[in-house]
Design an enzyme around this catalytic site. Sequence first.
Site, PDB file in Angstrom:
ATOM      1  N   HIS A   1       1.639   5.257  -0.657  1.00 30.23           N
ATOM      2  CA  HIS A   1       1.140   6.613  -0.875  1.00 30.23           C
ATOM      3  C   HIS A   1       1.982   7.297  -1.952  1.00 30.23           C
ATOM      4  CE1 HIS A   1      -1.689   7.451   2.674  1.00 30.23           C
ATOM      5  NE2 HIS A   1      -1.512   6.142   2.599  1.00 30.23           N
TER       6      HIS A   1
ATOM      7  N   CYS B   1      -3.107  10.886   5.324  1.00 33.60           N
ATOM      8  CA  CYS B   1      -3.050  10.540   6.742  1.00 33.60           C
ATOM      9  C   CYS B   1      -2.789  11.776   7.591  1.00 33.60           C
ATOM     10  CB  CYS B   1      -1.957   9.505   6.996  1.00 33.60           C
ATOM     11  SG  CYS B   1      -1.890   8.965   8.713  1.00 33.60           S
TER      12      CYS B   1
ATOM     13  N   HIS C   1       0.881  -1.174   0.000  1.00 36.03           N
ATOM     14  CA  HIS C   1       0.000   0.000   0.000  1.00 36.03           C
ATOM     15  C   HIS C   1       0.919   1.225   0.000  1.00 36.03           C
ATOM     16  CE1 HIS C   1      -3.606   2.359   1.454  1.00 36.03           C
ATOM     17  NE2 HIS C   1      -2.626   3.146   1.864  1.00 36.03           N
TER      18      HIS C   1
END
Length: 300
Positions: free
Chosen positions: A205, A236, A203
């Site tokens: 970013h 985030c 995952h």
Amino acid sequence: MKTIDMYEVGPRDGFQNIKEYIPAETKMAIIDGLVQAGIRHIEVTSFVSPKAIPQLKDAREIVTACLRQYPEVDFMALIPNLRGAETAVAVGMTRVAYVVSLSASHNKANINRTHEQSYQALKEIRETYPQLDVIVDLATTFGCPFEGKFPASRVVEFLKDYVDLGIREVCLCDTIGIANPGQVRDILRAVQQAYPQLELQVHIHDTRNMGAACSLAAIEAGVTKIQSTLGGLGGCPFAPGASGNLATEDMVYMLNEMGYDTGVDFPWVLALAKKEVQLIPTGVYSGHHIRIDAASRCFR
């Protein structure tokens, strides 16, 4: 032709950062579009207190509708604790994600727990609901805004207790988007050598526009499960400097063009990303990416 499974996490990771409530009908319209585009793995929500994330107050409704309409799709939800696991089981979910940060500082900032508390909470979930297939999301794997980067050996060491607990799948998360392809390869190589039985996801970013490059490095290292969000939605607030996620449509385009089999219709998913901009008015449209002012917990 190598098959790559796209794991869409926008309905949870992207939507939760939006202040204005998105009607359940709108959420379902986007989820419907993702399924029609060929996405077969979708993280649709989180079973968390509505006081913590008001946007996800409709979690039960969304999951119930998804499971009823698309029994062939692998739907997942994030659970922060035993109560979340209880709700997931009650509504019929069989796969859930549980997040813990490699960084002790980020773990405290993001979910207000020590590492030991996070481990004990997951142990309790496993003992209470052994039938649940739990994926551990390891946040800040590739770097933390408070503690910097960690060597690959630290990742291997940290995962040992979770592997011993019976966890079979782990998602390595670049929470603030500071990974580089070489680092991704090094950490993956170390984890694969230490725990060849583990299924791995990534995952990444896209803070420095390296989401696709780092995800491709993971694929070339043997990973076949890639997380992303439609339109690059997300971010985030507990990780200073983080921006959006890897955009699903970008990754699908690149992989399809390279001859990988994603099973996803690129024109369809691109059109859906543009439609998402219209359906979610709080987004800031830039190209076909959405950048959102983060206002709630990201969990990853």
